[in-house]
Each structure stands twice: as structure tokens, then as C-alpha cells.
Design a protein around this motif. Structure first.
Motif, short mmCIF file in Angstrom:
data_model
loop_
_atom_site.label_atom_id
_atom_site.label_comp_id
_atom_site.label_asym_id
_atom_site.label_seq_id
_atom_site.Cartn_x
_atom_site.Cartn_y
_atom_site.Cartn_z
N GLY A 154 49.22 39.59 32.00
CA GLY A 154 49.66 40.93 32.38
C GLY A 154 48.61 41.99 32.09
N THR A 155 47.93 41.85 30.94
CA THR A 155 46.90 42.84 30.59
C THR A 155 45.66 42.71 31.46
OG1 THR A 155 45.92 41.41 28.88
CG2 THR A 155 47.68 42.90 28.18
N VAL A 156 45.42 41.51 32.01
CA VAL A 156 44.30 41.33 32.93
C VAL A 156 44.59 41.98 34.28
CG1 VAL A 156 43.00 39.61 34.27
CG2 VAL A 156 43.43 39.23 31.85
N LEU A 157 45.79 41.75 34.79
CA LEU A 157 46.14 42.25 36.12
C LEU A 157 46.32 43.77 36.12
CD1 LEU A 157 48.63 39.50 37.37
CD2 LEU A 157 46.21 39.80 37.95
N ALA A 158 46.81 44.33 35.02
CA ALA A 158 47.09 45.78 34.99
C ALA A 158 45.85 46.63 35.26
CB ALA A 158 47.76 46.17 33.67
N PRO A 159 44.70 46.37 34.59
CA PRO A 159 43.52 47.19 34.92
C PRO A 159 43.04 46.99 36.36
CG PRO A 159 43.23 46.09 32.81
CD PRO A 159 44.44 45.49 33.45
N LEU A 160 43.14 45.76 36.86
CA LEU A 160 42.70 45.50 38.23
C LEU A 160 43.54 46.27 39.24
CD1 LEU A 160 42.02 41.64 38.07
CD2 LEU A 160 40.33 43.47 38.17
N VAL A 161 44.86 46.29 38.99
CA VAL A 161 45.77 46.99 39.89
C VAL A 161 45.82 48.48 39.57
CG1 VAL A 161 48.18 47.19 40.62
CG2 VAL A 161 47.18 44.93 40.24
N GLY A 162 45.89 48.80 38.27
CA GLY A 162 46.16 50.17 37.87
C GLY A 162 44.99 51.12 37.92
N ALA A 163 43.75 50.61 37.82
CA ALA A 163 42.59 51.50 37.77
C ALA A 163 42.50 52.37 39.02
CB ALA A 163 41.31 50.69 37.60
N GLY A 245 40.41 48.22 23.53
CA GLY A 245 40.88 48.18 24.91
C GLY A 245 41.00 49.55 25.54
N THR A 246 41.34 50.56 24.73
CA THR A 246 41.51 51.92 25.24
C THR A 246 40.18 52.62 25.45
OG1 THR A 246 43.64 52.10 24.09
CG2 THR A 246 42.61 54.16 24.79
N SER A 270 39.36 44.51 32.62
CA SER A 270 40.17 43.30 32.81
C SER A 270 39.48 42.08 32.19
CB SER A 270 40.44 43.07 34.29
OG SER A 270 39.24 42.81 34.99
N LEU A 271 38.13 42.11 32.09
CA LEU A 271 37.43 40.99 31.47
C LEU A 271 37.74 40.89 29.99
CD1 LEU A 271 33.88 41.25 33.15
CD2 LEU A 271 35.75 39.67 33.69
N TYR A 272 37.94 42.03 29.35
CA TYR A 272 38.33 42.06 27.92
C TYR A 272 39.65 41.33 27.73
CZ TYR A 272 39.95 44.28 23.54
OH TYR A 272 40.43 44.55 22.27
N TRP A 273 40.62 41.68 28.58
CA TRP A 273 41.94 41.05 28.48
C TRP A 273 41.90 39.62 29.01
CZ3 TRP A 273 44.50 43.80 25.25
CH2 TRP A 273 44.40 45.19 25.25
N LEU A 322 31.16 43.88 23.41
CA LEU A 322 32.47 44.50 23.21
C LEU A 322 33.53 43.85 24.10
CD1 LEU A 322 33.54 46.66 21.35
CD2 LEU A 322 33.28 48.34 23.17
N LEU A 323 33.16 43.47 25.32
CA LEU A 323 34.10 42.77 26.20
C LEU A 323 34.48 41.40 25.62
CD1 LEU A 323 32.51 43.60 29.67
CD2 LEU A 323 34.79 44.31 28.91
N ALA A 324 33.53 40.75 24.95
CA ALA A 324 33.77 39.42 24.40
C ALA A 324 34.72 39.43 23.21
CB ALA A 324 32.45 38.77 24.00
#
Length: 411
Positions: A154-163, A245-246, A270-273, A322-324
Motif C-alpha cells: 500500500g505504501t508503494v502504490l500510494a506515492p505512485l498514484v498520489g504524487a 518517508g516524509t 515509492s522505492l523507499y516503501w 536514504l532510499l535503501a
């Protein structure tokens, strides 16, 4: 203290697990959408880091404010009805958040987030404890980790969709209405899940409702050293994960890092999540028959090192580091949670309440980091979440000393 655990038959346990997949996914999706509100408000309202990060303060402070009354409701109503109530609150507040976000009403956003998070608190207390209550520990920890994997999906898809919906540079009426759509979608999904849980409210009838604890018993629970140490670790983990994440969106837009546009940076988050998602699905396998404390120790040490690299380095090296950190975060929450529970599972709702209250770290650490960012700069402020991982290292080291290797027999 006696060990007590009621176990569901395999068919009912599997049915419960499938229902929990939905709440973990929507919980992760909602959390990541809330994180995107911070750069949106900074972009459109020109807020400081301190004021923008009050979004996370409002969202995560409810875990501390509402955990005790929500636990009382769960003890009276039961796990399934409690989860349905939380999902219903999330659906209603999601619609309110859609209105406040589209109109850029700052106070309205904070109020809607507070109500939304009260619903999430139901899921945190009941959803996190229902699997270890009804499953043997050897199967509960891997399954909890697997559920956290769906949370990460869910956290991966949210930035992809929400950004694209939330990080628009122009505050036109069209883009404002566009910004409401992700929250309308999540409100609809949570309403459907609420109906699913209330229709299966008798699934745990054989287990019965959580037991009430006397004042003396509650005092014993609250003074449990293992639980208190785990609460400190949860506080630091959630605080560090939410902070990074923020602030990742702004970090990736820095000229000294990648100089991305806000939308590009938001999608790259989304890569972070995704790292957390992949790590949780892999971790669910790795945890079978292995020491969870040892795995936690290694992950926290790696996270500390990566954040320090992101502070010292520039360009792609800092961004990748930081993403890792997301990959290092993967198994932390379910492992800390499981390692913190007392042996007597009849106290599970109250232990879960204490651990849930510790999620207030997601309010305090980001806010404190925002204050530091305004005073010293964004990159140096990341030393604060780095210090949080040091606390987790200490917790993992202490638990490793006091438990045997096999996950199915915690000390």
C-alpha cells in the motif's frame, strides 16, 4: 506468569489472515498518502518544515490520545467489531480529508487527520494483536511479517498514484478537485472492508472477547520491562520511518542530491516503501526458525549507517542510501512487536495498547526533525532519525541475550 494462548482452527485462521490483508494494505496506503500532504502544503501554502510536519503530529498523536478508550471499547465489543468501527471512522474522515485537502484548509486537514488516525488506532491495537493471539508464535511472527508486506504494498502504490494528484504546482480549482480523489478512493475501500468485517463478526466466537484486567493487573502489565523496552523501540522505529518517508520528497529535490521536480521525487519515494515491501515478504521466510532479535540487530545497524551516509554524501549516493533505509525497515515493526509481548497472552489487548501508544513517535520525531531542519538545514536534521535506530540496536541486543534461537519459544 502463565503462558496462555487460544488457537483457531486452520480454516478460520486463514480466513482471518485474508481479512487482515485488506486492513494492512489500506493502512499502508493511507499512511503514505498522509506523508504526501507535507510537501503539498509546503508547496502551495509556503509553510515551514515545523508547520508542515504538524500533519504527522496530528496524525500520529491520536495513538497516544485514544489508545486507552479504544482498548476499553475493544474489550467490550471484541476484535472484529472493533476493527469494523475503526474502518468506518476512516471512511468518514477520509471524505472530510478530501474536502479539506482540495480546499487547502490547513486547520481542516489537521482535524480530519486526527479523526482518521483514531480509526487507524483501532486497527493498530486490534489488527496487530489478533494474529499472535490466535496463532502459535512460530507461525504468528512470519504471518505478521507477511501482513506488513501487504502494508508496504500500500505504501508503494500510494506515492505512485498520489504524487500526481497531490503534488501539483498550481492551486487551480481543477487541481484542487483532483487532489481529493485519492482520499475519496480510500474512503470507499475502507467502507467496503468495514462491511466485510462486520459480516464476519462471529469468526472469533470460539476465542471469545478480550479479558478485562483489574487495576492491579494493569499496573503489572504497564511495568513489564520487556514491554517498556519494546515500546521505546517502537517509538523510535515509527518516528524514524515516518520522518524519512516524509522528508524524502524534499531531500530528492535538493540541488545537491538529484534536483528532481516534486512530482518526480514523490513517485521515487515509492522505492523507499518498495524496499520495505520486498524485505517483509523475504523476511517472512527468513524468520522461520531463525533468531528475530539477531535479524533486527543487523537491520538497525545497517539503517544507522545508511542514514549517516545520506547526511555526508551528495548526489545519487546520498539518494540511494536514504532510499535503501526502507529495506532495513522491512521487518522491524512486526519483530519488535512480537519480541515485546508478555508471555501471558490473556493480557494481549493491553500490551498492544501500550505498544500502539508508542507509535506517537511518528508524531514527535518528525516534528522535532522539522524544527531541526528549520534551524540547521534538512540534511543535518536527518541525524535525529539516525539516533532512533541506535535505540533499536540496543533493544535487539538486549532481547538477543534473553531469548533462545528459535522464534517459537520466546523468553
Amino acid at each position: 506468569m502463565g503462558h496462555h494462548r487460544d488457537v483457531l482452527d486452520d480454516r478460520s485462521a486463514t480466513s482471518l489472515f485474508r481479512l487482515c490483508v485488506g486492513i494492512y494494505f489500506i493502512g499502508g496506503f493511507t499512511n503514505a498518502l498522509v506523508g504526501l500532504l507535507v510537501p503539498r502544503l509546503r508547496l502551495l501554502l509556503g509553510l515551514s518544515h515545523t508547520h508542515a510536519l504538524m500533519v504527522q503530529l496530528a496524525f500520529h498523536s491520536s495513538y497516544l490520545l485514544f489508545a486507552l478508550p479504544i482498548t476499553a471499547i475493544l474489550v467490550r465489543a471484541g476484535y472484529m467489531r472493533g476493527i469494523a468501527a475503526g474502518l468506518s471512522l476512516m471512511a468518514a474522515s477520509g471524505l472530510a480529508l478530501a474536502v479539506a485537502t482540495s480546499t487547502l484548509h490547513y486547520a481542516g486537514v489537521l482535524l480530519a487527520l486526527l479523526v482518521l488516525a483514531s480509526g487507524v488506532t483501532f486497527l493498530q491495537i486490534a489488527g496487530n494483536i489478533v494474529v499472535p493471539v490466535v496463532e502459535p508464535m512460530a507461525r504468528a511472527v512470519p504471518r505478521m511479517t507477511m501482513l506488513q508486506g501487504f502494508n508496504s504494498l500500500g505504501t508503494v502504490l500510494a506515492p505512485l498514484v498520489g504524487a500526481r494528484f497531490l503534488l501539483q504546482s498550481a492551486s487551480t480549482s481543477t487541481s484542487s478537485l483532483w487532489a481529493a480523489l485519492p482520499f475519496v478512493g480510500t474512503a470507499t475501500a475502507t467502507a467496503v472492508l468495514a462491511i466485510a468485517f462486520i459480516s464476519r463478526r462471529n469468526l472469533l466466537r470460539s476465542i471469545g472477547r478480550p479479558r478485562r484486567a483489574s487495576a492491579a493487573r494493569l499496573s503489572d502489565i504497564l511495568s513489564n520491562r520487556r514491554l517498556l523496552a519494546g515500546s521505546a523501540a517502537i517509538f523510535c522505529y515509527v518516528g524514524a520511518e515516518v520522518t524519512i518517508g516524509t522528508l524524502l520528497v524534499e531531500y530528492l529535490t535538493l540541488p545537491t542530491v538529484l534536483a528532481l521536480s516534486p512530482v518526480e521525487a514523490g513517485q521515487l519515494v515509492s522505492l523507499y516503501w518498495a524496499g520495505a515491501m520486498i524485505g517483509r515478504f523475504v523476511g517472512a521466510r527468513l524468520l522461520v526458525g531463525r533468531s528475530p532479535a539477531r535479524l533486527l540487530l543487523a537491520a538497525a545497524a545497517a539503517a544507522t549507517l545508511l542514514v549517516l551516509v545520506s547526511v555526508a554524501a551528495t548526489g545519487p549516493v546520498g539518494a540511494i542510501a536514504l532510499l535503501a533505509v526502507g529495506l532495513c525497515n522491512a521487518t522491524m515493526y512486526p519483530v519488535i512487536f512480537a519480541l515485546s509481548l508478555p508471555d501471558d497472552m490473556s493480557t494481549a489487548p493491553y500490551a498492544s495498547m501500550v505498544l500502539c501508544m508508542a507509535v506517537v513517535g511518528g508524531a514527535i520525531v518528525p516534528f522535532a526533525t522539522g524544527v531541526a531542519a528549520d534551524a540547521f538545514g534538512l540534511t543535518p536534521s536527518l541525524l535525529l532519525p539516525a539516533s532512533c535506530y541506535v535505540v533499536i540496536i540496543l533493544f535487539a541486543w538486549l532481547r538477543q541475550r534473553t531469548m533462545p534461537l528459535h522464534v517459537g519459544n520466546p523468553a
